[in-house]
Design an enzyme around this catalytic site. Sequence first.
Site, PDB file in Angstrom:
ATOM      1  N   HIS A 158       0.874  -1.199   0.071  1.00  0.00           N
ATOM      2  CA  HIS A 158       0.039  -0.071   0.088  1.00  0.00           C
ATOM      3  C   HIS A 158       0.833   1.236  -0.006  1.00  0.00           C
ATOM      4  O   HIS A 158       1.966   1.119   0.285  1.00  0.00           O
ATOM      5  CB  HIS A 158      -1.139  -0.024   1.369  1.00  0.00           C
ATOM      6  N   VAL A 159       0.120   2.181  -0.309  1.00  0.00           N
ATOM      7  CA  VAL A 159       0.972   3.628  -0.351  1.00  0.00           C
ATOM      8  C   VAL A 159       0.715   4.488   0.985  1.00  0.00           C
ATOM      9  O   VAL A 159      -0.405   4.245   1.513  1.00  0.00           O
ATOM     10  CB  VAL A 159       0.282   4.447  -1.281  1.00  0.00           C
TER      11      VAL A 159
END
Length: 235
Positions: free
Chosen positions: A136-137
């Site tokens: 994920h970011v």
Amino acid sequence: MGESVKETAQILNVSEETIHQWIKQSFIPVHNINDQYYFNRTEILEWATSQQIKVSSDIFMNDDKKNISLPSLTDTLREGGINYNINGNDPETVLRSIVNTLVLPRDVDREFLFQVLLTREKMGSTGIGDGIAIPHVRNPVVLHVTTPSVNLCFLKNPIDFHALDGKPVNIFFTLISPTIRAHLHILSRISFVLHDQNLKDALMRQAEPEEIFNLLSISEACIPKRRTGEMMVKP
């Protein structure tokens, strides 16, 4: 700034004394700012998932309390889709393959997304154990998407993803969120449902999509909801 010791204890459903013991043992991810301990909620949720620690149901009720409408994990997975036999023999090639499978708006720069995900992994693996990773970011706002989605990818061959338990990884939940709140909402639900052994067994054998969706719906239905008229009292 982050969660306090007290707030983190509430999230993890343990005593503040336990949190302090974990800090002394360097067991839990923590930040020391001006001699005060603070915790990043995303890091805590990832860590709790990897340690098989079930988070408090209060974190789900808080969104109900604020009348915030956020999609279910089942809906976000249907939005993002499930893919099988993904190629790759190391974190870089796997992440590139995953990014190429994602359902994204036309204006999202896939190369930029790949670089951000790769940079995130260099900060610390999102491999949470048991062959599962959650790329994920760290700051979802940079992606400029309007709706959250989760993509589930099964690799053709497991790889060393530097997971916390050292086991090879072949199951990837990739989170794409428009806001930090949506990101934490999805991450907390993934943390909850991965305690469901029936769902985990289905993931391990790479079950068909509808079986995964059905089991996910059943598991997610067990997440507590605030009853109508119930008052939430913060300790």
